[in-house]
Structure formats: structure tokens, C-alpha cells
Design an enzyme around this catalytic site. Structure first.
Site, PDB file in Angstrom:
ATOM      1  N   ASP A 358       0.826  -1.210   0.000  1.00 44.15           N
ATOM      2  CA  ASP A 358       0.000   0.000   0.000  1.00 44.15           C
ATOM      3  C   ASP A 358       0.860   1.260   0.000  1.00 44.15           C
ATOM      4  O   ASP A 358       2.022   1.248   0.382  1.00 44.15           O
ATOM      5  CB  ASP A 358      -0.885   0.011   1.248  1.00 44.15           C
ATOM      6  CG  ASP A 358      -0.054  -0.028   2.507  1.00 44.15           C
ATOM      7  OD1 ASP A 358       0.898  -0.847   2.555  1.00 44.15           O
ATOM      8  OD2 ASP A 358      -0.308   0.760   3.435  1.00 44.15           O
ATOM      9  N   GLU A 359       0.240   2.339  -0.408  1.00 41.67           N
ATOM     10  CA  GLU A 359       0.782   3.689  -0.254  1.00 41.67           C
ATOM     11  C   GLU A 359       2.251   3.822  -0.643  1.00 41.67           C
ATOM     12  O   GLU A 359       3.068   4.281   0.135  1.00 41.67           O
ATOM     13  CB  GLU A 359       0.631   4.149   1.202  1.00 41.67           C
ATOM     14  CG  GLU A 359      -0.806   4.257   1.641  1.00 41.67           C
ATOM     15  CD  GLU A 359      -0.921   4.833   3.045  1.00 41.67           C
ATOM     16  OE1 GLU A 359      -1.739   5.737   3.225  1.00 41.67           O
ATOM     17  OE2 GLU A 359      -0.210   4.375   3.945  1.00 41.67           O
TER      18      GLU A 359
END
Lengths: 562, 534
Positions: A358-359
Site C-alpha cells: 500500500d501507499e
């Protein structure tokens, strides 16, 4: 998901809150008392623990419950939990034997000291709970898994109560239910009503995410929360063990990771022994431990102990001295991941590992000339999402080679990575949620929903109601798509949480998620839930779990561990 | 190396302006570490002195030793602070006392905590000795706290303190915390722990919102039915007289006043359970509905009861101030009751029920002042009725900054002393670092003369109990309440920036953990000693 927002903070005032309280109260009232006044607190008083649900203090509510008025007494000196004749599990089944003792303690912990004289059971007494594992293989010595059978049937009647379950996992859930049927009458005597329960989880995956990187959580806190999870029939501990701020996992292969990357190399680490203890403690409660080693972003702490793993960021034409995500263009990166995930696959018995994904911030990759060159050479142009996909693709291969399945955060799917068929997509973003659920399941992947249950976000009032009302299948999918939603997770990210406040922040707010994931879809009566949950909360407190209250009220046995 | 600690206390209130010692302000927040709240004048130099736990002692100065020999308040403070200064020490006492180590000088031990004395202390740490001068024992307690926060440990465990000069006094005299023991019962231990932590942040008033609608845990000598019928549980969820005494003693030893609140005429549902005919019967049409409203202001019995009850509680709680509540009175029940309506007519109040409430409060304030107590009331009383006695303290709890500032102006213009509660309702929680909002409050930033500003005696942090009990009180209160503690103690001009205060507050939060206070984290990070009391 891991951003620390310092969200808009609205200081509301007492009078405003009064109205809010009034709303809650009105909402929760089936029978309104004290109509003569509009005091919030008068109304709230009527929303007390004593309002009563026909289902007593059961939480999460079993699938089928029939309760009768006939009650039996339980005596601490004569009551026993025993293996039924013909059960495929016997005295050597650690999981059950430990559970018998645990639930006996929960039931009679206070009364036990009164003596041990054996007496003949009175007429209206229930003297035994017989536990029968009906399947040939009880799973006694195994680990709970993604497809473990947790169903059970419980019959409470004289001369003894019978708990039947195909596997030990169902027996554990049934024991919890049995303990929740027991209540104290006004003389303090333990009683149980004649009842019949048929139960199984609506969703297979019911998880809690704890983050041990942003704050280190002492083992004791983790164990206490595993206990609370079992009381709420959660079955997955999603251990977000490392992240940017610290690397507390002590790796046998790469000890320098925690040596350099933990907050403190001795006091703030999880040794192999600690990890083993947590896994066994969880196993005994039918809880899987799924570790998350999030890459390529969220890895600042990894870089401290592992040179050349992270991408050097550039300022103009020179390295700036800071580092970005894992460097996806070096072979050494994959050699490292190979060894690390091989270790992880041996340390954690669960069939799944969470790979994060993620991210990922592309700025550092963009700044690095070597990466730009590599991308040109490989025809990726300026598409850094493709670079991320390249990395994840290789990592998925590495993990598949260790015979583990992969869980990943939704971005990996969104970026078009070719996922193995058994990958589990973890949906965490609130915006575009329904579309995402639709797309993931339309693509044929199983999915786990976390988005509505970020419990680290706090607000004033009874926010458990919001978690309770979230419905995982609230998107326009076909039946086949719905079946791919295997469950959900309540996430307690660690920016503002450590051992001082974790337990009261998590419980009983996570309990709302617990019921949503276990009980039937139509269990949505918020008044009934309030009544049961208030009692369930007091029960957790009595069992030593620091669960905070839902509203002005009291528990007969208040929290004593101050 | 012999370290001498020397405390010199002089009782000559408010003479600190004449002290010859004038300190340069060399404020460097990086060297201040975990001192919280920030002292008014502080100079810390690079020079360090080691402290030896075995050679360290507290002494009274020679000329005052005879007077101070029975100062149990300070003696017990020494016992308390020794292990706070030397947290690693398992034994609470120095094992080897050699030589002349320290002197402790004081003239008066027993100064009334209740007298609005100014608290000034000077703490002077230099080679071989630390000297603490204070006008009162209360100042000495604050100075001891500051001293304990200045002591640090090297990596190898050696204790040390920097050469330091401090002159300190609070910006506001009243720095309170409200706990609500009615919405949830708080076990005695939770209250005592809170008092400990209050002393670490130099709070000096515990506002005990002891009873309210949901329950009546105070066990009255005169009216035992109030708790036996009105508490959540008549045995396990009450405060006995000895519990109350324990709270009072524990607080006094830490220089904390205990101001009880017996809120009326509203917020009294639990009173009605044990005291029949006290509350107003509400009517539905022409017959009683079976529910009750606020205390019945139209019945003489109410005032007889309140006189007797207040007589008891004003003697149980020694503080000269007494909180009478008076907030959020709902008029619909009074309006429904024919007897109350008849009384309104008789008194000539017309349809204005605020007049009825004022009538009630006026009576209660008078009863209280006849018992030699000064009343504190919530702002509602002033809003309805500006003729209340001038010495009554008004407690502001409503509104956004613009509103509470305007209210402060009006109240001080009317000559009342004011207590600011509105900005610090920290039972309201939000994601993130909401302590910064508390920190940025400017209590004197309202339009008014210098004389008006002097009437703002302080502020109070409120932790209402709807969602708070023993399971979560401490982490909700600490370190969030520390923001207000610094705002009320420190010099505002030196503590404007929450950003600058942040590392110091983080360090202070870690020292709270080390002292066993379950203070929650402010941001990702760690403390070398994490909370162990799980």
C-alpha cells in the site's frame, strides 16, 4: 491507510453533545421512560444495562437460538466440562483441555475458593457440559486455517449440556457461547437456562489488525487482546509487525534488522520465542496469526539494518541522504526478500502472509537516475505504478515458492498486478468502496473488508453503532461475487495507540465488528445490540479485559486492574 | 562527590518582587527536557552535577529546623519524591548517610492551603547544593516537583542535574480537573492515581462532580438513603466518609484542594430515589405522570432538606469554596406542575421560569454563605440572574471561543471572579493531537480592563463521565490535560507555540509512564520505559 492525519478537530460543547446524547437515547429506546424531561442523562438512564434483550448477553448473536424459561443452577464444586463419549478428541487434546479450564475459571473464578466438598447434584442443577468432536479428525494438534470449520451445536438440558462440533474450532466457539449463557442470579448463584443453539460464522475471516511498529506493544498486551478476540469469536490476528517507524521482529536470518531498526534492540523487539508464544496462545483460542511484512513502501525501518535495500533519493544529481521504498531494480533486493520470506514462512504456520503493497510514494523512485535508466531500458517509460507492479510480481513469486498464499492491500489489485488465483485482496479505502468491492470480486478474487472499521479513528460518542451498521455485502454484486467476500478486519493502527490505551480503545468497539462478521445478516436491531453489548462489555471487564463503557452505566464488577 | 540539597522556605507571601535574585532567561527548550509545565523564569547551564542516591538527602535549614520538625506535609513529600527522583532505586531510602548533606529551612509549615496565597518558589541548583526558597509549603511542593523533573539519568544510569536557576509561580491561581463520579463510578484508586498525576502537572484543584442524574455515590451521614437508593450499588459503588477523607488527605499532601459539586436543582434524578418529595412531580395533563423533574423550588421542604444536607457536606469538605452547579435546568416539568405554577403566580414571576430558578439558586447560595462558604456556580446562573452575590465565582462551560470570551467580558464587567472551563472539555475526543487546541487557548484574550483580567482566577479541565470509567480514564486524561496545566501555570508569552512544546510534552509523557501513570502516546514513537501496568 497508515497516514497519520491530524483530522479536523471540532470542539463541540456540552450542550451540543447533550443533544447528541439525546439522539442516541431516543434511538436506543424501545420503551421510552421519563418523558417528562429532556435531560440527556435521564434518558440515558433508561438505556442502562438492565433494559434487557431476549437474548441476554449473547455476543455475537448465534445463528439460531432458542431459550426456554427453565433454568438450572451451576455449582462450582460439581460442575465439570468433559469430553463426551465417542468424541474424537480426548485428554491429550491440549486445545480443549486448556479451554475447559479457561472457561471454568471464567465461570467460577470468584467462587472457586469456597471449598471443594463434593455433593450430590440438586434436582435443578446442571452438572456437566459434554463436548463432542464429531469429525474423525478433530484438528487438535493443528492450526486454525482459512477454511477451518467453526460450526457447533449446543444443547443445554438436564441431565447435562451437550456441545457438538465437527472440529475443535467449533467447540471453542461453543464453549464461549455456553459461558455467555451462564448468568448470576441475585444471590450470586450461577444459572443457565435450558437452550438450544445452532451456530456457525457468516464470514470465515474475522480479523483484528494490531500495529506493533508505530508503537511497540508488550507481549502481555497482545495476549490480552487475543483473549478478548476469542470472547468475540474473532479468528484472525493480522499482525502488522513492522513498518516505517520501527522493526521489532527479530529475524534469525537478518538480526541486524531489529538490532538497528527497532526502537530498542532488546526491550522493543519480538524474539523468536515471543512470536512462538503468541502463535501458540492464538492457536489455543482458534485464532490464526497472519503476519504482514509490508513492502515496498512503509519500509524506512528496514533500511537501517539492511544496507542498499531502500532506494536512495536524489536531490538534483546527488543523493540527498534520504531513502525511499525498497529498491526494485537490484537483484540483491530479491535475494534478500527470498531469504526473509523463507524464514517468515517457517516461523508463521498460517497458510497466508500479508505482503502489504500500500501507499507507495513514487517521488524517490522518480528522483533516482539509476531507476529512471532501468525503467527506460525495460520500456516502463514514466509509469511508476508499473515499476511497483514489477516488484510485487516478483515478490508474489517468491512467496508462492514458500507455499504460502498472499494477502495484499487493494492498491496492488488496482495497479493491475497479475495476482495468483488464491490471493486475498484487502480493501481499506473508504472512497469508491462499493466499486472496489465489485471490481475485486468481479475479477474473481476473494476479498477482505477493512475500510469501514478503522478503529484508530476516534470520535466522541457511540461510534460502535457506525461499525455495527456497516454491511460487507453492501455492493451490487452477484451471488458468486458475494461469496468471494470472505470477511473483514477491524484495524487499530498505532499512531496514537500503545499499551496505555490499546485495550479500552479496541473493546468493545471491535465487538461491533465481531457481531457483524459472525451473526446473520438480519441481526441489525441496535437496541437489542446495545443491551447485549453492555452486558458483554461488563463480562469482558469481569474477565480482566479493560473494555471501556458504551455510556453512563455501571458493571457489577468494575475494572479492578487500576 | 557530595551533593547537597538545601530547601529554604520563608513565609512572607508576595514578597517575591523584592528578591534580589534576578535571573537571566536563557531558555533553551532542548535542554529543558521534560520540565512541565514550564517554569516562569528558568536558566539552565551546561554544567552538570552527578547525584548520588546514597548521599542525597533533604534537610531543613538550621535556623528553621526546630520549627519544621513536625511538618508532616513536607516530610511525606520527601518520602514521596525520593523514589521519583531516583526511580531505579528499589529501596526507598538512602542507605548510607554521611556528613552534612543538606539543609532545609522553613519558618511555617502549616499555612492554609485554602487561603488564596501566592505560590512562589525559587529553585537554585549549583555545585554541592540545591536551594529551594518558597513562601509557603505549597510552593515547596511545586518546587520539589520541578526539582524531580530536572534530575535525569545518563545512559549508564548515573543521575545528574544541570546547574539551574528557577523562579516560579503560577500564572493562574486555580488550576483544576473535574472528574465525574456519577455517570460512571470511579473506584477510589482511580481518583487517588489522578491526584498523583495532577501534582506532577501542578494542578491544584480537584473539582469533584460527585453526584448527578445517573447515580448518587456520596454516602451521606444525615441522609444515608441518598446513596443506598441512589447509587448504582449501595455497597460497592459508593464513597464512604472515610473514602472521602482519604481523598482529602491524599489531595492535601499534594497541595491539591478538593472542591465538591452538589449540582442542583437540575441533574438531580438520583437524589429523588432516596429523598421522597424532593423532586418536582411532572404532570401529564391534570395528573402526575410518575416521572420527576428538578428539585421542587416551590416547596419549603426542599430548602429545609438542602440546608441540612449542605450543612453536612460543607463540614465534610474543608475548602472554603463550594460548587453548587445550577446548570441546564429544564423547565418543562416545572411548567407541567400545578403547584409550581401556583407558586409562580404567588411570587409574581409570571411565565418566566428563569426567575423561579434564580429564586431557588439565590436561596441555595445564601444557605451556603451562611455556612461560611463561597459559592461557585455554572454560568447558567449568571445568564439568568445577574444579581447573585458579587463574591460568587462563575464557571464558564458553554460555547465556542467567541462566545466564552464575550461571556468572560460580561461576567468580569459585573465584578465576578471567573473560572474558565469551556475550552477544556476533554471528554470530547477526536483523532490526532487535540492537545494542541487546549494548548492554544488564551484565557485572558477577551475584551476587558486590566482589573477585569485579574478576575479570571483560572481554569479547569473537565472529564465528564458518559464514556469514561476506570478502564479508560487515565489514558484519556493524560497527557491531554497537561496542555491546560501549562497554559494555566506558565507564562503565556514563553509558551505560545505548541510545536515548540511538543518534544518537551513527549518527554514529560514518558516520565509520567515511568511514574506509573497510564498516559497515552502523542504520536508514533517510544519511551525507554514503556507502561508496565497492563
Amino acid at each position: 491507510m497508515c497516514d497519520s492525519h491530524s483530522g479536523v478537530i471540532l470542539i463541540s460543547h456540552w450542550n451540543v453533545i447533550m443533544l447528541a446524547g439525546l439522539n442516541f437515547a431516543t434511538l436506543l429506546l424501545s420503551v421510552a421512560v421519563c418523558q417528562g424531561s429532556q435531560y440527556k442523562d435521564i434518558n440515558s438512564e433508561t438505556v442502562s444495562v438492565d433494559q434487557g434483550s431476549t437474548y441476554g448477553s449473547l455476543w455475537p448473536l448465534p445463528q439460531q437460538v432458542s431459550l426456554s424459561e427453565v433454568s438450572f443452577k451451576l455449582s462450582s464444586s460439581s460442575f465439570r466440562v468433559v469430553d463426551a463419549e465417542g468424541s474424537s478428541a480426548g485428554p491429550s487434546c491440549n486445545i480443549l483441555q486448556n479451554a475447559y479450564r479457561r472457561y471454568y475459571e471464567y465461570l467460577f473464578g470468584n467462587a472457586r475458593k469456597t471449598g471443594h466438598f463434593k455433593r450430590k447434584a440438586a434436582r435443578s442443577e446442571l452438572s456437566e457440559l459434554q463436548v463432542s468432536i464429531t469429525s474423525g479428525d478433530s484438528d487438535c494438534d493443528g492450526y486454525p486455517g482459512a477454511t477451518s470449520d467453526e460450526s457447533y451445536e449446543l444443547t443445554v438440558d438436564q441431565p447435562y449440556a451437550i456441545l457438538k462440533a465437527p472440529k475443535v474450532w467449533g467447540a471453542l466457539r461453543g464453549l464461549e457461547t455456553f459461558s455467555q449463557l451462564v448468568y448470576e442470579d441475585e444471590y450470586g448463584a450461577k444459572s443457565i437456562n435450558s437452550s438450544k443453539i445452532v451456530d456457525f460464522p457468516r464470514f470465515q475471516h474475522r480479523g483484528i489488525l494490531l500495529d506493533t511498529s508505530r508503537h511497540f506493544l508488550p507481549i502481555k498486551v497482545i495476549l490480552a487482546n487475543l483473549e478478548a478476540m476469542a470472547m468475540n469469536k474473532f479468528n484472525v490476528f493480522h499482525w502488522h509487525i513492522v513498518d516505517d517507524p520501527s522493526f521489532p521482529y527479530l529475524s534469525r536470518t537478518f538480526p541486524q534488522l531489529s538490532q538497528m531498526g527497532a526502537y530498542h534492540p532488546y526491550t522493543h523487539v519480538y524474539t523468536p520465542g515471543d512470536v512462538k508464544m503468541i502463535i501458540e496462545f492464538a492457536r489455543l483460542r482458534g485464532i490464526r496469526v497472519v503476519p504482514e511484512f509490508d513492502t515496498p513502501g512503509h519500509t524506512q525501518s528496514w533500511g537501517k539494518g539492511q544496507k542498499d535495500l531502500l532506494t536512495p533519493c536524489y536531490s538534483g544529481s546527488t543523493p540527498s541522504g534520504t531513502f525511499g521504498p525498497v529498491n526494485p531494480i537490484l537483484n540483491t533486493t530479491y535475494d534478500f526478500m527470498n531469504l526473509l520470506f523463507k524464514e517468515i514462512s517457517e516461523v508463521f504456520p498460517d497458510a497466508y502472509v500479508h505482503l502489504g503493497g500500500d501507499e507507495v510514494d513514487f517521488n524517490c523512485w522518480k528522483s533516482n537516475p539509476d531507476i529512471q535508466k532501468w525503467m527506460d531500458e525495460h520500456g516502463l517509460g514514466k509509469d511508476y505504478a508499473k515499476l511497483e507492479s514489477f516488484y510485487i510480481q516478483k515478490l508474489l513469486g517468491i512467496v508462492a515458492a514458500t507455499k504460502k498464499g498472499s494477502m495484499i492491500w487493494q492498491e496492488v489489485f488496482d495497479n493491475g498486478v497479475k495476482l495468483p488465483a488464491d490471493a486475498v485482496v484487502n480493501v481499506w479505502m473508504g472512497s469508491g468502496l462499493q466499486g472496489e468491492m465489485f471490481n475485486v470480486t468481479a475479477a474473481g478474487f476473494t476479498t477482505i473488508l477493512s475500510a469501514p472499521w478503522y478503529l484508530d479513528y476516534i470520535s466522541y460518542g457511540q461510534d460502535w453503532q457506525r461499525y455495527y451498521k456497516a454491511e460487507p455485502l453492501d455492493f451490487k454484486g452477484s451471488d458468486a461475487q458475494n461469496k468471494l467476500v470472505i470477511g473483514g478486519e477491524a484495524c487499530l493502527w498505532g499512531e496514537f495507540v500503545d499499551s496505555t490505551n490499546l485495550t479500552p480503545r479496541l473493546w468493545p468497539r471491535a465487538s461491533a465488528v465481531g457481531e457483524r462478521l459472525w451473526s446473520a445478516k438480519d441481526v441489525t436491531d441496535i437496541n437489542d445490540a446495545y443491551s447485549r453489548l453492555s452486558k458483554h462489555r461488563c463480562r469482558m471487564v469481569e474477565r480482566g479485559i479493560q473494555a471501556q463503557s458504551l455510556f453512563s452505566s455501571f458493571c457489577r464488577h468494575e475494572y479492578k486492574g487500576i | 562527590y557530595v551533593f547537597i540539597y538545601f530547601i529554604y522556605l520563608v513565609f512572607n507571601c508576595c514578597t517575591h518582587h523584592n528578591h534580589t535574585l534576578s535571573l537571566p532567561i536563557m531558555l533553551d527548550l532542548n535542554t529543558v527536557e521534560s520540565v512541565w509545565p514550564l517554569p516562569q523564569k528558568l536558566a539552565i547551564s551546561e554544567e552538570r552535577y552527578p547525584l548520588s542516591p546514597t548521599h542525597f538527602n533533604f534537610y531543613y535549614g538550621e535556623d528553621q529546623a526546630s520549627i519544621m520538625k513536625d511538618c508532616s506535609l513536607l516530610d511525606s513529600a520527601f518520602t514521596r519524591y525520593f523514589p521519583l527522583i531516583f526511580p531505579d532505586l528499589t529501596s526507598g531510602k538512602p542507605t548510607r548517610l554521611t556528613g552534612v548533606l543538606a539543609k532545609f529551612t522553613i519558618m511555617y509549615c502549616f499555612v492554609s492551603l485554602m487561603a488564596p496565597a501566592c505560590v512562589v518558589d525559587q529553585l537554585n541548583v549549583s555545585a554541592g547544593q540545591a536551594v529551594l526558597n518558597s513562601d509557603t509549603v505549597w510552593g515547596a511542593l511545586r518546587g520539589l516537583e520541578t526539582f524531580s523533573q530536572l534530575v535525569q539519568q545518563e545512559e549508564d544510569g548515573t543521575y545528574f542535574i544541570n546547574k539551574t536557576e528557577i523562579e516560579d509561580f503560577p500564572s493562574f491561581q486555580y488550576r483544576g480537573i473535574l472528574l465525574d463520579t456519577s455517570r460512571h463510578f470511579l473506584p477510589l484508586k482511580a481518583i487517588l492515581n489522578t491526584l498523583d498525576a495532577m501534582a506532577y502537572s501542578k494542578f491544584n484543584v480537584f473539582h469533584w462532580h460527585i453526584v448527578d442524574d445517573p447515580s448518587f455515590p456520596y454516602q451521606s451521614r444525615t441522609f444515608p438513603d441518598l446513596s443506598s437508593k441512589g447509587a448504582y450499588h449501595p455497597m460497592s459503588h459508593i464513597y464512604t466518609q472515610s473514602d472521602v477523607r482519604r481523598v482529602l488527605t491524599h489531595a492535601r499532601l499534594r497541595g491539591i484542594r478538593v472542591i465538591p459539586e452538589f449540582d442542583s436543582p437540575g441533574h438531580t434524578q438520583s437524589w429523588g430515589k432516596g429523598q421522597p418529595n424532593l423532586l418536582t412531580p411532572c404532570y401529564k395533563g391534570s395528573s402526575p405522570s410518575g416521572t420527576f423533574g428538578p428539585i421542587n423550588p416551590a416547596s419549603a421542604l426542599s430548602y429545609i432538606f438542602m440546608s441540612q444536607f449542605l450543612k453536612e457536606v460543607t463540614s465534610v469538605f474543608p475548602d472554603p469554596y463550594f460548587h453548587l452547579g445550577g446548570d441546564e435546568v429544564n423547565f418543562s416539568c416545572w411548567q407541567s406542575n400545578p403547584d409550581v405554577r401556583a407558586f409562580m403566580q404567588k411570587m409574581g414571576f409570571g411565565k418566566d421560569y428563569t426567575k423561579l430558578e434564580s429564586f431557588y439558586m439565590e436561596n441555595i447560595v445564601n444557605i451556603t454563605s451562611n455556612l461560611n462558604k463561597t459559592s461557585i456556580v455554572w454560568q447558567d446562573v449568571f445568564d439568568y440572574h445577574e444579581r447573585i452575590p458579587k463574591d460568587t465565582i462563575l464557571h464558564i462551560w458553554k460555547g465556542l471561543p467567541a462566545q466564552y470570551k464575550a461571556e468572560t467580558s460580561r461576567m468580569t464587567k459585573a465584578g465576578h471572579r471567573v473560572l474558565l472551563g469551556a475550552p477544556w472539555y476533554i471528554n470530547h475526543i477526536a483523532y490526532g493531537q487535540d492537545w494542541r487546541i487546549s494548548y492554544n487557548v488564551q484565557p485572558l484574550n477577551f475584551s476587558g480592563t486590566e482589573e477585569q483580567k485579574k478576575l479570571v482566577i483560572g481554569g479547569e479541565v473537565s472529564m465528564w463521565g458518559e464514556y469514561v470509567d476506570a478502564t479508560n480514564l487515565s489514558p484519556r486524561l493524560w497527557p491531554r490535560a497537561c496542555a491546560a496545566a501549562e497554559r494555566l501555570w506558565s507564562d503565556e508569552s514563553q509558551t505560545r507555540s505548541a510545536e515548540a512544546a511538543f518534544p518537551r510534552l513527549q518527554a514529560f509523557r514518558c516520565s509520567l509512564l515511568r511514574r506509573g501513570v497510564r498516559a497515552e502516546p502523542l504520536s508514533p514513537g517510544h519511551c525507554s520505559d514503556e507502561y508496565r501496568g497492563i
